[in-house]
Structure formats: C-alpha cells, structure tokens
Design a protein around this motif. Structure first.
Motif, PDB file in Angstrom:
ATOM      1  N   ASN A 165     -32.486 -13.564  10.267  1.00 16.32           N
ATOM      2  CA  ASN A 165     -31.718 -12.649  11.099  1.00 16.32           C
ATOM      3  C   ASN A 165     -30.648 -11.881  10.319  1.00 16.32           C
ATOM      4  O   ASN A 165     -30.304 -10.756  10.665  1.00 16.32           O
ATOM      5  N   ILE A 166     -30.117 -12.493   9.263  1.00 18.21           N
ATOM      6  CA  ILE A 166     -29.096 -11.799   8.469  1.00 18.21           C
ATOM      7  C   ILE A 166     -29.717 -10.614   7.750  1.00 18.21           C
ATOM      8  O   ILE A 166     -29.236  -9.471   7.851  1.00 18.21           O
ATOM      9  N   TYR A 167     -30.782 -10.871   7.011  1.00 14.52           N
ATOM     10  CA  TYR A 167     -31.408  -9.776   6.278  1.00 14.52           C
ATOM     11  C   TYR A 167     -32.001  -8.740   7.224  1.00 14.52           C
ATOM     12  O   TYR A 167     -32.041  -7.545   6.904  1.00 14.52           O
ATOM     13  N   LYS A 168     -32.460  -9.167   8.398  1.00 10.78           N
ATOM     14  CA  LYS A 168     -32.961  -8.194   9.366  1.00 10.78           C
ATOM     15  C   LYS A 168     -31.881  -7.181   9.710  1.00 10.78           C
ATOM     16  O   LYS A 168     -32.106  -5.963   9.670  1.00 10.78           O
ATOM     17  N   ALA A 169     -30.691  -7.687  10.044  1.00 12.87           N
ATOM     18  CA  ALA A 169     -29.593  -6.798  10.425  1.00 12.87           C
ATOM     19  C   ALA A 169     -29.200  -5.881   9.275  1.00 12.87           C
ATOM     20  O   ALA A 169     -28.982  -4.672   9.463  1.00 12.87           O
ATOM     21  N   GLU A 170     -29.126  -6.444   8.076  1.00 14.68           N
ATOM     22  CA  GLU A 170     -28.691  -5.660   6.917  1.00 14.68           C
ATOM     23  C   GLU A 170     -29.725  -4.607   6.530  1.00 14.68           C
ATOM     24  O   GLU A 170     -29.379  -3.472   6.191  1.00 14.68           O
ATOM     25  N   LEU A 171     -30.992  -4.962   6.606  1.00 18.91           N
ATOM     26  CA  LEU A 171     -32.040  -4.006   6.252  1.00 18.91           C
ATOM     27  C   LEU A 171     -32.126  -2.871   7.260  1.00 18.91           C
ATOM     28  O   LEU A 171     -32.354  -1.712   6.886  1.00 18.91           O
ATOM     29  N   CYS A 172     -31.951  -3.182   8.538  1.00 18.12           N
ATOM     30  CA  CYS A 172     -31.946  -2.119   9.540  1.00 18.12           C
ATOM     31  C   CYS A 172     -30.792  -1.151   9.275  1.00 18.12           C
ATOM     32  O   CYS A 172     -30.958   0.078   9.390  1.00 18.12           O
ATOM     33  N   PHE A 173     -29.640  -1.687   8.904  1.00 22.10           N
ATOM     34  CA  PHE A 173     -28.505  -0.817   8.586  1.00 22.10           C
ATOM     35  C   PHE A 173     -28.828   0.055   7.377  1.00 22.10           C
ATOM     36  O   PHE A 173     -28.573   1.265   7.370  1.00 22.10           O
ATOM     37  N   LEU A 174     -29.379  -0.558   6.340  1.00 24.81           N
ATOM     38  CA  LEU A 174     -29.687   0.198   5.135  1.00 24.81           C
ATOM     39  C   LEU A 174     -30.753   1.258   5.383  1.00 24.81           C
ATOM     40  O   LEU A 174     -30.770   2.303   4.723  1.00 24.81           O
ATOM     41  N   ALA A 175     -31.627   1.011   6.351  1.00 19.55           N
ATOM     42  CA  ALA A 175     -32.638   1.999   6.712  1.00 19.55           C
ATOM     43  C   ALA A 175     -32.104   3.042   7.682  1.00 19.55           C
ATOM     44  O   ALA A 175     -32.828   3.969   8.063  1.00 19.55           O
ATOM     45  N   ARG A 176     -30.867   2.865   8.122  1.00 25.54           N
ATOM     46  CA  ARG A 176     -30.203   3.772   9.059  1.00 25.54           C
ATOM     47  C   ARG A 176     -30.969   3.854  10.381  1.00 25.54           C
ATOM     48  O   ARG A 176     -31.068   4.891  11.015  1.00 25.54           O
ATOM     49  N   ALA A 177     -31.511   2.697  10.799  1.00 24.49           N
ATOM     50  CA  ALA A 177     -32.293   2.629  12.038  1.00 24.49           C
ATOM     51  C   ALA A 177     -31.850   1.420  12.840  1.00 24.49           C
ATOM     52  O   ALA A 177     -31.516   0.373  12.275  1.00 24.49           O
ATOM     53  N   THR A 178     -31.844   1.531  14.165  1.00 27.04           N
ATOM     54  CA  THR A 178     -31.520   0.377  14.993  1.00 27.04           C
ATOM     55  C   THR A 178     -32.693  -0.601  14.971  1.00 27.04           C
ATOM     56  O   THR A 178     -33.836  -0.219  14.702  1.00 27.04           O
ATOM     57  N   PRO A 179     -32.429  -1.870  15.263  1.00 26.81           N
ATOM     58  CA  PRO A 179     -33.517  -2.858  15.277  1.00 26.81           C
ATOM     59  C   PRO A 179     -34.582  -2.577  16.329  1.00 26.81           C
ATOM     60  O   PRO A 179     -35.661  -3.161  16.273  1.00 26.81           O
ATOM     61  N   TRP A 180     -34.299  -1.692  17.287  1.00 31.40           N
ATOM     62  CA  TRP A 180     -35.252  -1.408  18.365  1.00 31.40           C
ATOM     63  C   TRP A 180     -36.099  -0.168  18.088  1.00 31.40           C
ATOM     64  O   TRP A 180     -36.958   0.181  18.878  1.00 31.40           O
ATOM     65  N   LEU A 181     -35.862   0.507  16.987  1.00 24.48           N
ATOM     66  CA  LEU A 181     -36.654   1.681  16.650  1.00 24.48           C
ATOM     67  C   LEU A 181     -38.089   1.266  16.327  1.00 24.48           C
ATOM     68  O   LEU A 181     -38.302   0.358  15.522  1.00 24.48           O
ATOM     69  N   PRO A 182     -39.106   1.886  16.946  1.00 20.93           N
ATOM     70  CA  PRO A 182     -40.489   1.576  16.561  1.00 20.93           C
ATOM     71  C   PRO A 182     -40.673   1.806  15.061  1.00 20.93           C
ATOM     72  O   PRO A 182     -40.306   2.862  14.542  1.00 20.93           O
ATOM     73  N   ILE A 183     -41.223   0.825  14.388  1.00 23.72           N
ATOM     74  CA  ILE A 183     -41.294   0.921  12.928  1.00 23.72           C
ATOM     75  C   ILE A 183     -42.120   2.113  12.482  1.00 23.72           C
ATOM     76  O   ILE A 183     -41.874   2.688  11.411  1.00 23.72           O
ATOM     77  N   GLY A 184     -43.057   2.538  13.304  1.00 26.84           N
ATOM     78  CA  GLY A 184     -43.853   3.699  12.963  1.00 26.84           C
ATOM     79  C   GLY A 184     -43.058   4.994  12.967  1.00 26.84           C
ATOM     80  O   GLY A 184     -43.526   6.016  12.446  1.00 26.84           O
ATOM     81  N   ASP A 185     -41.860   4.989  13.551  1.00 26.63           N
ATOM     82  CA  ASP A 185     -41.019   6.189  13.575  1.00 26.63           C
ATOM     83  C   ASP A 185     -40.218   6.363  12.288  1.00 26.63           C
ATOM     84  O   ASP A 185     -39.576   7.409  12.101  1.00 26.63           O
ATOM     85  N   LEU A 186     -40.208   5.369  11.432  1.00 24.60           N
ATOM     86  CA  LEU A 186     -39.533   5.517  10.143  1.00 24.60           C
ATOM     87  C   LEU A 186     -40.307   6.494   9.274  1.00 24.60           C
ATOM     88  O   LEU A 186     -41.544   6.444   9.225  1.00 24.60           O
ATOM     89  N   PRO A 187     -39.615   7.366   8.554  1.00 21.69           N
ATOM     90  CA  PRO A 187     -40.332   8.190   7.580  1.00 21.69           C
ATOM     91  C   PRO A 187     -41.056   7.301   6.573  1.00 21.69           C
ATOM     92  O   PRO A 187     -40.587   6.204   6.245  1.00 21.69           O
ATOM     93  N   ALA A 188     -42.182   7.745   6.082  1.00 26.99           N
ATOM     94  CA  ALA A 188     -42.995   6.939   5.175  1.00 26.99           C
ATOM     95  C   ALA A 188     -42.201   6.494   3.953  1.00 26.99           C
ATOM     96  O   ALA A 188     -42.302   5.335   3.519  1.00 26.99           O
ATOM     97  N   ALA A 189     -41.395   7.390   3.405  1.00 27.56           N
ATOM     98  CA  ALA A 189     -40.610   7.040   2.215  1.00 27.56           C
ATOM     99  C   ALA A 189     -39.579   5.976   2.538  1.00 27.56           C
ATOM    100  O   ALA A 189     -39.318   5.076   1.727  1.00 27.56           O
ATOM    101  N   THR A 190     -38.983   6.052   3.724  1.00 31.94           N
ATOM    102  CA  THR A 190     -37.983   5.060   4.120  1.00 31.94           C
ATOM    103  C   THR A 190     -38.624   3.696   4.322  1.00 31.94           C
ATOM    104  O   THR A 190     -38.066   2.668   3.932  1.00 31.94           O
ATOM    105  N   ALA A 191     -39.798   3.659   4.941  1.00 34.86           N
ATOM    106  CA  ALA A 191     -40.493   2.391   5.144  1.00 34.86           C
ATOM    107  C   ALA A 191     -40.808   1.722   3.808  1.00 34.86           C
ATOM    108  O   ALA A 191     -40.648   0.507   3.646  1.00 34.86           O
TER     109      ALA A 191
END
Length: 283
Positions: A165-191
């Motif tokens: 859960n710690i790394y989940k929160a930190e990675l979502c922040f670093l990706a500039r996305a909320t934890p509820w964002l569908p992962i497919g909505d991330l730009p390919a480079a960001t994913a």
C-alpha cells in the motif's frame, strides 16, 4: 502489509541465522503441520518471492510463509528473551545452536515439497527484487485490464510482485494519477515509466532501514510537475524533509504544491493522493 523490500530484508536475516546449520528445534504451531518435525535437517537457504518467504530444508522440503498485515519473523540468540508478542501468537519456531527464528502471527504457514513451490508462488508476476524481473511482462500484465483502477492493478501480485500500500500510494503520486484512474487512461510512456520507477524505488530501498521515496532514487515521472513547494518543507539541499510524498500524510501539505493531502478507502485500505498534482476520478 509489508512491501517487497521488507520481505527481502526478512529473508536475508533468516538466511544469515539459519542457512547452513542443522535445526536443533522445530515447532510448527498450525494444526495441519503440528506433527511435522524438521529437527536434524539443515536449512539450505531462505529466499523471498514477492511478499512470500521460502525456507528450503534438507530432504526436499520448503517452509512457505507470508507475513500479510501483522506477521513477523524475529531472530533471537540462545539466551535472549523472546519479545515479539504473547506465546499464543507464535506460529513457528526454528532453532540451531546459535539462533532461534520465531514466526509471530503468520497467517500463511505451510510445509511443502520444494519441487511443489510453484503451487504456492507460481501465480505471481515478475518479482521487482527478484532474478526473474521483467519490465515488459509486468507492463503487459498491468495493461491487460485497461479499465481496472491504477491502485488495484499495482497491488495485484499477479501483475508484478512486491508492491504494497505504501508503494501504491507513492507510485500513483509519481504518475500524477489518482488510484482510481483506469490504468488504460495513462499515457503509454507514463505507464512504462511507472513500471521502471517501481523497480527503481524498491531497489533503492532494499538495503535501507528507513524507506524513502523522496530522495536517493530519481524517478522521472513527475519531472516538470508543479514546481512550487510547500513553504518550510524543504531542507537546505532542496530535498523534501519527508521520506514519503503522500502515504500517511493526510491533511498535511503536498511536498510539491502545498495542497493538503487527502485520503479515502480503496478496497478496505487507505489511499492517499494530492488533489492538485494527481488527476483522475476520486470517491
């Protein structure tokens, strides 16, 4: 739940205390294996697999354990008092002439044939700290269900093993996305960067007693993000004084923009995010 780096360090301590030594005491306090006795067998090695621990014992046996939320393996000297908790919480005792390893509150403890280890850990995705790490496979696993919320996908050990859960929160922040964002909505480079950053962060923390995601490793995902920082939150070197960007920092100012960090439940666990730095749906 312990993260992959914590489990790795636990495996190292167990290996150092037990490997190469013959067991002089073996006590498995779970009904299914209560009569099993490993006394007289040498411990060959102890390895991590994601968040799982595999203690391989002479004779082709493996003791498989998982710490989950509250479990712990503690090491004691021959005359040292056990302080990990009350006796009724002990699930396993493995001892040699120099050390005693005591497993407390282990929700998973089973003895299996070493050749059958895959039955316990074969479902796991690439291990972020293991020799089988494969960024491409991890990325494909994550994106296999594009509609799945990012936080859920990161915690699913079948996608990649070692994130808690710690790394989940930190990675979502670093990706500039909320934890509820569908992962497919991330730009390919960001994913793709998300996967490489996960590996980078766990590698950076594998030998640290205090986990940090704000210094040491240099994740690139948020480069160019809000450059304004919260007043008084930086050290003289310009680095954040805090060890973590958002996890456990509810109502405290974001280290990037100063906006109060928010929290909400996601699958029974707290999720943390900055409402300015991270975009996407929220509860």
């Amino acid at each position: 739940m312990p993260e992959g780096d914590t489990v790795l360090r636990t495996a190292r301590r167990l290996h150092h205390a037990l490997a190469g030594q013959v067991l002089t005491r073996s006590d498995l306090r779970v009904p299914r294996f209560a009569t099993a006795d490993l006394t007289g067998r040498a411990v060959l090695d102890v390895i991590p697999r994601g968040k799982h621990l595999l203690a391989r014992v002479e004779g082709g046996l493996t003791l498989h354990s998982h710490l989950r939320m509250d479990g712990a393996w503690l090491i004691y000297g021959p005359d040292e008092r056990w302080r990990g908790g009350p006796t009724h919480q002990i699930r396993a005792v493995l001892a040699n002439t120099a050390h005693t390893a005591v497993g407390y509150r282990l929700p998973v403890l089973e003895l299996l044939r070493t050749e059958d280890e895959e039955k316990a850990v074969g479902h796991l995705g690439p291990d972020l700290l293991g020799p089988d790490w494969d960024a491409g496979t991890a990325l494909r696993n994550l994106l296999a269900d594009p509609a799945r919320p990012l936080g859920q996908a990161l915690l699913d050990q079948r996608n990649l093993a070692g994130i808690g859960n710690i790394y989940k929160a930190e990675l979502c922040f670093l990706a500039r996305a909320t934890p509820w964002l569908p992962i497919g909505d991330l730009p390919a480079a960001t994913a793709a960067l998300l996967v490489s950053t996960a590996h980078q962060l766990l590698e950076a923390n594998r030998d640290r007693s205090v986990r940090t995601t704000t210094t040491g490793a240099k994740p690139r995902i948020i480069t160019g993000a809000h450059r304004r920082t919260a007043p008084g939150r930086m050290s003289r070197t310009g680095r954040p004084r805090e060890n973590l960007w958002v996890y456990g920092r509810t109502h405290r100012p974001c280290l990037r923009c100063g906006t109060p960090i928010r929290t909400a439940e996601q699958d029974t666990r707290p999720a943390y995010w900055c409402p300015r730095c991270q975009s996407g749906p929220t509860p």
